[in-house]
Design a protein around this motif. Structure first.
Motif, PDB file in Angstrom:
ATOM      1  N   LYS A 194       0.842  -1.210   0.000  1.00  0.00           N
ATOM      2  CA  LYS A 194       0.000   0.000   0.000  1.00  0.00           C
ATOM      3  C   LYS A 194       0.872   1.253   0.000  1.00  0.00           C
ATOM      4  N   LEU A 195       1.947   1.214   0.774  1.00  0.00           N
ATOM      5  CA  LEU A 195       2.860   2.351   0.790  1.00  0.00           C
ATOM      6  C   LEU A 195       3.522   2.532  -0.574  1.00  0.00           C
ATOM      7  N   TYR A 196       3.794   1.405  -1.255  1.00  0.00           N
ATOM      8  CA  TYR A 196       4.378   1.466  -2.603  1.00  0.00           C
ATOM      9  C   TYR A 196       3.416   2.169  -3.557  1.00  0.00           C
ATOM     10  N   ASN A 197       2.149   1.778  -3.514  1.00  0.00           N
ATOM     11  CA  ASN A 197       1.146   2.399  -4.381  1.00  0.00           C
ATOM     12  C   ASN A 197       0.993   3.882  -4.068  1.00  0.00           C
ATOM     13  N   ASP A 198       0.971   4.211  -2.776  1.00  0.00           N
ATOM     14  CA  ASP A 198       0.807   5.610  -2.383  1.00  0.00           C
ATOM     15  C   ASP A 198       1.978   6.461  -2.867  1.00  0.00           C
ATOM     16  N   ARG A 199       3.174   5.877  -2.861  1.00  0.00           N
ATOM     17  CA  ARG A 199       4.376   6.641  -3.232  1.00  0.00           C
ATOM     18  C   ARG A 199       4.537   6.754  -4.747  1.00  0.00           C
ATOM     19  N   TYR A 200       4.320   5.648  -5.460  1.00  0.00           N
ATOM     20  CA  TYR A 200       4.663   5.620  -6.889  1.00  0.00           C
ATOM     21  C   TYR A 200       3.449   5.621  -7.821  1.00  0.00           C
ATOM     22  N   GLY A 201       2.262   5.399  -7.279  1.00  0.00           N
ATOM     23  CA  GLY A 201       1.057   5.388  -8.099  1.00  0.00           C
ATOM     24  C   GLY A 201       0.629   3.983  -8.498  1.00  0.00           C
ATOM     25  N   HIS A 202      -0.636   3.860  -8.872  1.00  0.00           N
ATOM     26  CA  HIS A 202      -1.197   2.533  -9.146  1.00  0.00           C
ATOM     27  C   HIS A 202      -0.649   1.909 -10.421  1.00  0.00           C
ATOM     28  N   GLN A 203      -0.273   2.713 -11.391  1.00  0.00           N
ATOM     29  CA  GLN A 203       0.310   2.146 -12.613  1.00  0.00           C
ATOM     30  C   GLN A 203       1.652   1.485 -12.289  1.00  0.00           C
ATOM     31  N   ALA A 204       2.457   2.144 -11.466  1.00  0.00           N
ATOM     32  CA  ALA A 204       3.709   1.533 -11.026  1.00  0.00           C
ATOM     33  C   ALA A 204       3.433   0.305 -10.165  1.00  0.00           C
ATOM     34  N   GLY A 205       2.347   0.370  -9.381  1.00  0.00           N
ATOM     35  CA  GLY A 205       1.968  -0.785  -8.565  1.00  0.00           C
ATOM     36  C   GLY A 205       1.626  -1.989  -9.421  1.00  0.00           C
ATOM     37  N   ASP A 206       0.916  -1.744 -10.532  1.00  0.00           N
ATOM     38  CA  ASP A 206       0.599  -2.847 -11.449  1.00  0.00           C
ATOM     39  C   ASP A 206       1.872  -3.435 -12.055  1.00  0.00           C
ATOM     40  N   SER A 207       2.808  -2.561 -12.437  1.00  0.00           N
ATOM     41  CA  SER A 207       4.074  -3.046 -12.994  1.00  0.00           C
ATOM     42  C   SER A 207       4.849  -3.849 -11.956  1.00  0.00           C
ATOM     43  N   CYS A 208       4.776  -3.425 -10.705  1.00  0.00           N
ATOM     44  CA  CYS A 208       5.425  -4.150  -9.616  1.00  0.00           C
ATOM     45  C   CYS A 208       4.833  -5.550  -9.466  1.00  0.00           C
TER      46      CYS A 208
END
Length: 319
Positions: A194-208
């Protein structure tokens, strides 16, 4: 109704039909088997059985055929009984059965279709007609197989989805119970996602999620191993006939492989890069246990890994 996007690169392998579909010919008269063999031998892989019990054994104990050409009147188990038994077994229920028989009574055709047959051909067979009907039903089968595969794929990561995992867990549990073999489950969670998504955005979260999924999938080479997205940022790896001594090194390697991706995670209190936590459970299935026990044990081990600082592997007590 909503549809998941499946990248073309993931669809391509699913659209390739086998060059030589597997046909099982079941007839108690060798001359009839020979007739059908000559019709299909050039472009099909042919298997033969001369009675119903042999046919069931070939389907249940080996690689199932893509289509069955089945006689009705045979000693022992007749064709109708064989077809009904095939349809009650999840491993063979989707195999199309074409009855090829000397019976010509419309009532026989009705009984054959009610037993689960997809077609009814009378002897002597016309080669062009039987080839055309087999081709039609094989095409329909492969199309249905593709739809079933797509229904079991997670649209974002290309891994198996939760539904596929749940069904495979039940099947492997029963198989390992019959064989008195261990069944291992690895439950994986991306740390502080969740912290990753908050920091980098949901598009980056999907790539992660896609990067972690590809890393997990690349770590397993056995056909029976299943890697699935369990939900959100959680993944599972189901390893049939795998004990703790074999599962633990795999789990350790997964933690190291994800860390080696080097994905920045500046908001993580655990590490400067993306990490995972992992729980292992191994059970030899028996009548006093259930598949849910395996999931609960792996989940408890995952919780322990998180409580102990994350970016590590914890194991449930051996059982």
């Amino acid at each position: 109704m909503t549809f998941k996007y499946i990248p073309p690169s993931q669809l391509a392998p699913l659209l390739v039909l086998p060059e030589r579909p597997r046909l099982l010919i079941v007839d108690d008269q060798p001359i009839n088997i020979q007739t059908l063999y000559r019709i299909f031998q050039s472009d099909h892989e042919i298997f033969m059985a001369t009675d119903g019990q042999q046919a069931l054994s070939l389907c249940w104990n080996g690689v199932p055929p893509d289509l069955i050409l089945l006689d009705i009147v045979m000693p022992g188990l007749d064709g109708l009984t064989v077809c009904r038994q095939l349809k009650t077994n999840p491993l063979t229920s989707d195999i199309p059965v074409i009855f090829v028989t000397a019976q010509t009574d419309p009532n026989d055709e009705t009984r054959a279709l009610e037993a689960g047959g997809v077609d009814f051909i009378t002897k002597p067979v016309n080669p062009a007609v039987v080839r055309a009907r087999v081709k039609t039903h094989l095409t329909l089968k492969f199309q249905n197989d593709l739809l079933r595969v797509l229904a079991f794929i997670d649209g974002l990561t290309g891994l198996a989805n939760r539904r596929r995992f749940d069904e495979t867990l039940q099947l492997e549990w029963r198989r390992c119970r019959r064989n008195d073999s261990p069944l291992a489950l690895l439950m994986i969670d991306i740390d502080h996602f969740k912290l990753y998504n908050d920091r980098y955005g949901h598009q980056a979260g999907d790539s992660c999620l896609q990067a972690v999924a590809a890393t997990l999938k690349a770590a397993f080479g056995r056909a029976q191993d299943l890697v699935a997205r369990y939900g959100g940022e959680e993944f599972v790896c189901l390893l049939p006939e795998c004990d703790h001594a074999a599962a633990k090194p795999k789990a350790d390697a997964l933690v190291q492989a994800v860390a080696a991706l080097g994905l920045p995670h500046e908001s993580s209190p655990t590490a400067a890069t993306l990490t995972i936590s992992l729980g292992i459970a191994v059970i030899i299935p028996n009548v006093s246990r259930s598949p849910e026990d395996l999931v609960m044990a792996a989940d408890a081990a995952l919780y322990q890994a998180k409580q102990q600082g994350r970016n590590q592997v914890c194991s449930a007590p051996l059982s």
